[in-house]
Motif scaffolding. Structure first.
Motif, PDB file in Angstrom:
ATOM      1  N   HIS A   1       0.826  -1.206   0.000  1.00  0.00           N
ATOM      2  CA  HIS A   1       0.000   0.000   0.000  1.00  0.00           C
ATOM      3  C   HIS A   1       0.864   1.261   0.000  1.00  0.00           C
ATOM      4  O   HIS A   1       0.529   2.254  -0.652  1.00  0.00           O
ATOM      5  CB  HIS A   1      -0.925  -0.006   1.209  1.00  0.00           C
ATOM      6  CG  HIS A   1      -1.977  -1.075   1.175  1.00  0.00           C
ATOM      7  ND1 HIS A   1      -1.720  -2.376   1.558  1.00  0.00           N
ATOM      8  CD2 HIS A   1      -3.276  -1.040   0.778  1.00  0.00           C
ATOM      9  CE1 HIS A   1      -2.822  -3.097   1.422  1.00  0.00           C
ATOM     10  NE2 HIS A   1      -3.781  -2.315   0.952  1.00  0.00           N
ATOM     11  N   ARG A   2       1.977   1.214   0.712  1.00  0.00           N
ATOM     12  CA  ARG A   2       2.874   2.382   0.726  1.00  0.00           C
ATOM     13  C   ARG A   2       3.505   2.605  -0.641  1.00  0.00           C
ATOM     14  O   ARG A   2       3.695   3.744  -1.075  1.00  0.00           O
ATOM     15  CB  ARG A   2       3.960   2.184   1.793  1.00  0.00           C
ATOM     16  CG  ARG A   2       3.437   2.251   3.216  1.00  0.00           C
ATOM     17  CD  ARG A   2       4.516   1.959   4.252  1.00  0.00           C
ATOM     18  NE  ARG A   2       3.967   2.052   5.595  1.00  0.00           N
ATOM     19  CZ  ARG A   2       3.951   3.170   6.326  1.00  0.00           C
ATOM     20  NH1 ARG A   2       4.482   4.280   5.824  1.00  0.00           N
ATOM     21  NH2 ARG A   2       3.424   3.186   7.524  1.00  0.00           N
ATOM     22  N   ALA A   3       3.831   1.514  -1.319  1.00  0.00           N
ATOM     23  CA  ALA A   3       4.375   1.639  -2.678  1.00  0.00           C
ATOM     24  C   ALA A   3       3.307   2.180  -3.634  1.00  0.00           C
ATOM     25  O   ALA A   3       3.589   3.015  -4.497  1.00  0.00           O
ATOM     26  CB  ALA A   3       4.892   0.288  -3.166  1.00  0.00           C
ATOM     27  N   ALA A   4       2.069   1.701  -3.475  1.00  0.00           N
ATOM     28  CA  ALA A   4       0.978   2.172  -4.330  1.00  0.00           C
ATOM     29  C   ALA A   4       0.727   3.659  -4.112  1.00  0.00           C
ATOM     30  O   ALA A   4       0.523   4.419  -5.066  1.00  0.00           O
ATOM     31  CB  ALA A   4      -0.286   1.373  -4.039  1.00  0.00           C
ATOM     32  N   LEU A   5       0.758   4.098  -2.855  1.00  0.00           N
ATOM     33  CA  LEU A   5       0.596   5.522  -2.569  1.00  0.00           C
ATOM     34  C   LEU A   5       1.802   6.314  -3.051  1.00  0.00           C
ATOM     35  O   LEU A   5       1.665   7.438  -3.556  1.00  0.00           O
ATOM     36  CB  LEU A   5       0.398   5.730  -1.059  1.00  0.00           C
ATOM     37  CG  LEU A   5      -1.002   5.455  -0.529  1.00  0.00           C
ATOM     38  CD1 LEU A   5      -1.016   5.425   0.990  1.00  0.00           C
ATOM     39  CD2 LEU A   5      -1.968   6.525  -1.041  1.00  0.00           C
ATOM     40  N   GLY A   6       2.991   5.725  -2.914  1.00  0.00           N
ATOM     41  CA  GLY A   6       4.204   6.423  -3.344  1.00  0.00           C
ATOM     42  C   GLY A   6       4.200   6.733  -4.829  1.00  0.00           C
ATOM     43  O   GLY A   6       4.513   7.861  -5.238  1.00  0.00           O
ATOM     44  N   ILE A   7       3.834   5.759  -5.650  1.00  0.00           N
ATOM     45  CA  ILE A   7       3.816   5.992  -7.102  1.00  0.00           C
ATOM     46  C   ILE A   7       2.706   6.967  -7.474  1.00  0.00           C
ATOM     47  O   ILE A   7       2.829   7.731  -8.435  1.00  0.00           O
ATOM     48  CB  ILE A   7       3.676   4.650  -7.859  1.00  0.00           C
ATOM     49  CG1 ILE A   7       4.000   4.835  -9.342  1.00  0.00           C
ATOM     50  CG2 ILE A   7       2.295   4.069  -7.690  1.00  0.00           C
ATOM     51  CD1 ILE A   7       5.448   5.125  -9.619  1.00  0.00           C
TER      52      ILE A   7
ATOM     53  N   GLY B   1      -6.866  -9.821   2.124  1.00  0.00           N
ATOM     54  CA  GLY B   1      -7.527 -10.010   0.841  1.00  0.00           C
ATOM     55  C   GLY B   1      -8.296  -8.787   0.384  1.00  0.00           C
ATOM     56  O   GLY B   1      -9.029  -8.843  -0.617  1.00  0.00           O
ATOM     57  N   ALA B   2      -8.154  -7.657   1.098  1.00  0.00           N
ATOM     58  CA  ALA B   2      -8.885  -6.440   0.745  1.00  0.00           C
ATOM     59  C   ALA B   2      -8.343  -5.858  -0.559  1.00  0.00           C
ATOM     60  O   ALA B   2      -7.144  -5.912  -0.839  1.00  0.00           O
ATOM     61  CB  ALA B   2      -8.772  -5.412   1.857  1.00  0.00           C
ATOM     62  N   ILE B   3      -9.247  -5.283  -1.346  1.00  0.00           N
ATOM     63  CA  ILE B   3      -8.894  -4.686  -2.634  1.00  0.00           C
ATOM     64  C   ILE B   3      -8.865  -3.171  -2.486  1.00  0.00           C
ATOM     65  O   ILE B   3      -9.791  -2.575  -1.929  1.00  0.00           O
ATOM     66  CB  ILE B   3      -9.917  -5.079  -3.715  1.00  0.00           C
ATOM     67  CG1 ILE B   3     -10.028  -6.600  -3.823  1.00  0.00           C
ATOM     68  CG2 ILE B   3      -9.557  -4.457  -5.063  1.00  0.00           C
ATOM     69  CD1 ILE B   3     -11.211  -7.056  -4.673  1.00  0.00           C
ATOM     70  N   SER B   4      -7.793  -2.553  -3.007  1.00  0.00           N
ATOM     71  CA  SER B   4      -7.653  -1.097  -2.926  1.00  0.00           C
ATOM     72  C   SER B   4      -7.182  -0.541  -4.263  1.00  0.00           C
ATOM     73  O   SER B   4      -6.556  -1.250  -5.054  1.00  0.00           O
ATOM     74  CB  SER B   4      -6.651  -0.703  -1.828  1.00  0.00           C
ATOM     75  OG  SER B   4      -7.003  -1.256  -0.585  1.00  0.00           O
ATOM     76  N   ILE B   5      -7.487   0.732  -4.493  1.00  0.00           N
ATOM     77  CA  ILE B   5      -7.004   1.447  -5.674  1.00  0.00           C
ATOM     78  C   ILE B   5      -6.450   2.791  -5.214  1.00  0.00           C
ATOM     79  O   ILE B   5      -7.074   3.497  -4.413  1.00  0.00           O
ATOM     80  CB  ILE B   5      -8.126   1.677  -6.709  1.00  0.00           C
ATOM     81  CG1 ILE B   5      -8.558   0.363  -7.349  1.00  0.00           C
ATOM     82  CG2 ILE B   5      -7.675   2.654  -7.793  1.00  0.00           C
ATOM     83  CD1 ILE B   5      -9.647   0.524  -8.393  1.00  0.00           C
TER      84      ILE B   5
END
Length: 278
Positions: free
Chosen positions: A208-214, A230-234
């Motif tokens: 999640h930190r990498a997803a927020l970072g990009i 198993g939670a899905i995030s965008i």
């Protein structure tokens, strides 16, 4: 010059007719190219262009024997092209009969969107149920080439089976991010920058930190499947939408990726937004 003289002597109506004529010819060529795009006819067209170039060169250099051979090839080329391109010609005539020839591009684009959304939905649903961690970043306007270079090049079509297989634990490519570029999987096992925001919830792990970072340094859309829950995030534009259902995931992905309008529904997912300066 003859062209300038003819333009000077032509009436405005004739000039307009010539311009429309040229534009229509270019449009027809464009539609023909879209029809054969992605088929073996593309490679055959390259071969025809090579023959034409050789014919011009032989004329210029005076290579009479080779010139004669090229003339014979071109003489029977029309009949050969009909035979070689028979599937493409038949498909074009069928579409013309249905009135779909000039609507093909928009239709293909919509079909491709639906196919991509379906592929991501199937793979994410499969991985979420089995708690298989996943990190998928989709390039938009800002290039992700520097991050693609950190992974393993793939340049593959997007399918749910391939995405699932990449993130199966203990496989060579599962550790890292998949980056999608121009509707293809450009690379896997890529490294994304971690967010430096000090206010990120402690519940969020490295994915999640990498997803927020990009999302903080580019306009990329990133999909995250939590290995723990198993939670899905965008994530996009520094925002993260968490605990999405498959229906909400599809709507959010379509809206963020394609900018397509979606129906306004009372979704129950929790939205976290990064805070600035405390």
């Amino acid at each position: 010059m003859p062209i300038l003289e003819s333009l000077t002597n032509s009436s405005p109506l004739e000039i307009l007719k010539n311009i429309v004529d040229v534009l229509l010819v270019w449009f027809v060529f464009y539609k023909l190219i879209t029809i054969i795009k992605g088929t073996k006819a593309v490679q055959l067209l390259k071969g025809i262009f090579v023959i034409l170039i050789v014919r011009v060169v032989t004329e210029y250099l005076g290579l009479n024997t080779l010139k004669w051979m090229m003339d014979q090839v071109l003489m029977f080329g029309f009949l050969a092209a009909i035979i070689i391109f028979q599937p493409e010609v038949r498909r074009a005539l069928e579409q013309l009969g249905r009135g779909r020839l000039f609507a093909r591009s928009a239709m293909q684009e919509e079909e491709e969107r639906d196919r991509l959304i379906e592929a991501f939905s199937k793979s994410v649903s499969y991985m979420a149920k089995r708690r298989i961690g996943a990190l998928i970043s989709i390039e938009k306007e800002t290039g992700l080439s520097e991050y693609i270079e950190t992974g393993i090049a793939m340049n593959s079509n997007i399918t749910s089976e391939l995405l699932i297989n990449i993130f199966i634990p203990n496989t060579p490519l599962h550790d890292g991010a998949v980056i999608v570029q121009r509707n293809q999987i450009a690379a896997a096992a890529c490294y994304l920058p971690l967010s430096e925001n000090p206010f990120i919830s402690k519940e969020l792990g490295t994915r999640h930190r990498a997803a927020l970072g990009i999302s903080e340094v580019t306009d990329a859309i990133t999909i995250v499947v939590s290995e723990e829950t198993g939670a899905i995030s965008i994530t996009s534009n520094g925002d993260i939408n968490r605990n999405l259902s498959i229906e909400d995931f599809q709507k959010q992905l379509r809206l963020s990726w394609f900018g397509a309008e979606v129906e306004d529904t009372n979704t129950s997912f929790w939205k976290w937004r990064r805070r600035k300066d405390g």
